[in-house]
Motif scaffolding. Structure first.
Motif, PDB file in Angstrom:
ATOM      1  N   VAL A 290       0.847  -1.196   0.000  1.00 28.23           N
ATOM      2  CA  VAL A 290       0.000   0.000   0.000  1.00 28.23           C
ATOM      3  C   VAL A 290       0.880   1.242   0.000  1.00 28.23           C
ATOM      4  N   ILE A 291       0.555   2.178  -0.882  1.00 28.22           N
ATOM      5  CA  ILE A 291       1.171   3.507  -0.895  1.00 28.22           C
ATOM      6  C   ILE A 291       0.031   4.507  -0.814  1.00 28.22           C
ATOM      7  N   ALA A 292       0.052   5.407   0.177  1.00 28.02           N
ATOM      8  CA  ALA A 292      -1.122   6.248   0.424  1.00 28.02           C
ATOM      9  C   ALA A 292      -0.724   7.611   0.960  1.00 28.02           C
ATOM     10  N   ARG A 322       7.757   3.490  -7.871  1.00 31.32           N
ATOM     11  CA  ARG A 322       8.878   2.938  -8.643  1.00 31.32           C
ATOM     12  C   ARG A 322       9.655   1.920  -7.813  1.00 31.32           C
ATOM     13  N   LYS A 323       9.894   2.273  -6.560  1.00 33.76           N
ATOM     14  CA  LYS A 323      10.692   1.415  -5.685  1.00 33.76           C
ATOM     15  C   LYS A 323      10.028   0.054  -5.489  1.00 33.76           C
ATOM     16  N   VAL A 324       8.717   0.083  -5.220  1.00 30.73           N
ATOM     17  CA  VAL A 324       8.004  -1.171  -4.985  1.00 30.73           C
ATOM     18  C   VAL A 324       7.982  -2.029  -6.253  1.00 30.73           C
ATOM     19  N   LEU A 325       7.755  -1.397  -7.407  1.00 30.77           N
ATOM     20  CA  LEU A 325       7.639  -2.145  -8.652  1.00 30.77           C
ATOM     21  C   LEU A 325       8.991  -2.667  -9.137  1.00 30.77           C
ATOM     22  N   ALA A 326      10.073  -1.950  -8.783  1.00 31.88           N
ATOM     23  CA  ALA A 326      11.389  -2.328  -9.302  1.00 31.88           C
ATOM     24  C   ALA A 326      12.130  -3.320  -8.423  1.00 31.88           C
ATOM     25  N   GLU A 327      11.745  -3.420  -7.159  1.00 36.54           N
ATOM     26  CA  GLU A 327      12.508  -4.252  -6.223  1.00 36.54           C
ATOM     27  C   GLU A 327      11.584  -5.297  -5.596  1.00 36.54           C
ATOM     28  N   PRO A 328      11.611  -6.526  -6.104  1.00 34.64           N
ATOM     29  CA  PRO A 328      10.721  -7.579  -5.601  1.00 34.64           C
ATOM     30  C   PRO A 328      10.866  -7.829  -4.105  1.00 34.64           C
ATOM     31  N   GLY A 329      12.055  -7.670  -3.572  1.00 30.55           N
ATOM     32  CA  GLY A 329      12.247  -7.894  -2.138  1.00 30.55           C
ATOM     33  C   GLY A 329      11.474  -6.900  -1.305  1.00 30.55           C
ATOM     34  N   ILE A 330      11.460  -5.637  -1.713  1.00 28.81           N
ATOM     35  CA  ILE A 330      10.698  -4.608  -1.003  1.00 28.81           C
ATOM     36  C   ILE A 330       9.200  -4.893  -1.113  1.00 28.81           C
ATOM     37  N   ALA A 331       8.756  -5.249  -2.317  1.00 30.64           N
ATOM     38  CA  ALA A 331       7.334  -5.560  -2.510  1.00 30.64           C
ATOM     39  C   ALA A 331       6.917  -6.732  -1.639  1.00 30.64           C
TER      40      ALA A 331
END
Length: 366
Positions: A290-292, A322-331
């Motif tokens: 979630v980004i809000a 961008r960060k969430v979509l680019a880095e699977p570990g963060i997601a």
């Protein structure tokens, strides 16, 4: 206990919340009535849940003649209630005028509880009128329940006697009926990540910011933004999307939000203000990143299970996405945190037990 709910025009979370309370109270043996526009009975079927229903035109905008009629109707229809629980500013103010006018406040019956689900965001004359209604609620309600700390601070400053947090859970999320691949195929997503927003197409929801986020720039494959919801801004937003060739789909009202959540890579909310948005509760329960916007009740709701960005900061929102979509570990880490937070959220039984405690406290006032 005899409980009368007073509701105004609503097609979303407020109506569903009242339906949840009706079901829980009826199940516990209480007598329940709902007073409000015919449209809410059509949308939420309170009679089916075991409540009596009486139609009263509590509109979403000031209307002097209809408002006077509504006050007298509410007075008559709630005269035997132990507790009158109004939801929303307009319904709360009209109920406050009805109970005070009937002289029942001094008699110690018909205690008034008001839940405020939204902040005052209008300006001009409408904003002035709503400011007056806020003062009516603050001064005449025995208990005011709020969905965010800023609302509580405002009510306290206006002289409310007792202010407490409202417990407004989302209903249990049903399982998805279709696979993510089927949903993505319907939307034409291809290999692009799907970014989901759920909300009414209205000024409060901050769609200006969402369109700026969608405009990019993005590295290929650029995300596809899908918006589930309907509202007065549809034509304007669709025109802007067309003119700028933005990767945004306006899906209209949907009855398959669990399917959309299952297919989404991340859920985004750009609202200028929110209480406890059911859409974000559902996203957390579905275990979605979630980004809000960091407004209203969202920081409490999301906790440390998502990324919060100041309202209107399109660049900050785009960077977080961008960060969430680019880095699977963060997601993956965010998804796990969301699922944990989703399991911690209150449920319908918590909401019913909470309001019963509020009702008993209000009735105990001498």
């Amino acid at each position: 206990m005899r409980v009368a709910f007073v509701v105004g025009t609503t097609s979303g979370g407020t109506g569903r919340h009242v339906r949840m309370l009706v079901e829980g109270l009826v199940r516990r043996g209480h007598q329940v009535a709902v007073v409000g526009p015919g449209s809410v009975e059509k949308a939420f079927s309170y009679r089916e849940a075991g409540a009596a229903f009486a139609e009263v035109p509590v509109s979403d905008r000031p209307h002097p003649f209809n408002d006077v009629r509504a006050v007298f109707a509410i007075r008559k229809l709630t005269r035997d209630a132990d507790v009158v629980h109004a939801h929303g500013l307009r319904a709360g103010a009209l109920a406050g005028l009805a109970l005070r006018g009937a002289g029942r406040r001094r008699a110690g019956s018909g205690r008034l509880v008001v839940t405020l689900h939204n902040a005052l965001t209008a300006g001009g004359f409408v904003g002035f009128v709503y400011g007056v209604l806020e003062r009516v609620v603050a001064r005449r309600a025995d208990r005011v329940l709020v969905v965010s700390p800023d609302l509580g601070d405002r009510m306290t400053a206006l002289g409310a006697r007792q202010v407490a947090d409202a417990v407004v859970p989302a209903p249990a999320l049903r399982p998805a009926r279709r696979t993510p691949d089927e949903v993505r195929e319907e939307l034409g997503a291809g290999d692009r990540p799907l970014v989901l927003t759920v909300g009414r197409l209205a000024q409060q929801k901050g769609f200006d910011t969402l369109l700026e986020v969608a405009a990019g720039p993005w590295e290929a494959p650029a995300p596809l933004f899908a918006v589930a919801g309907e509202g007065p801004l549809r034509t304007e937003l669709q025109e802007r999307i067309r003119e700028r060739e933005l990767p945004v789909l306006l899906l209209g009202d949907r009855d398959d939000v669990p399917d959309l959540l299952a297919a989404a890579a991340v859920v985004v909310n750009c609202s200028r203000w929110e209480g406890l948005p059911l859409s974000l509760s559902e996203a957390l329960m579905a275990g979605k990143p979630v980004i809000a916007s960091a407004v209203g009740g969202i920081p409490w709701l999301v906790g440390d299970a998502g990324t919060l960005v100041p309202y209107g900061d399109a660049e900050g929102m785009r960077g977080a996405l961008r960060k969430v979509l680019a880095e699977p570990g963060i997601a993956r880490t965010m998804a796990e945190a969301a699922a944990r937070r989703g399991r911690e959220l209150p449920d319908g039984d918590d909401a019913v037990e909470s309001v019963l405690g509020v009702y008993e406290a209000a009735r105990s006032i001498g």
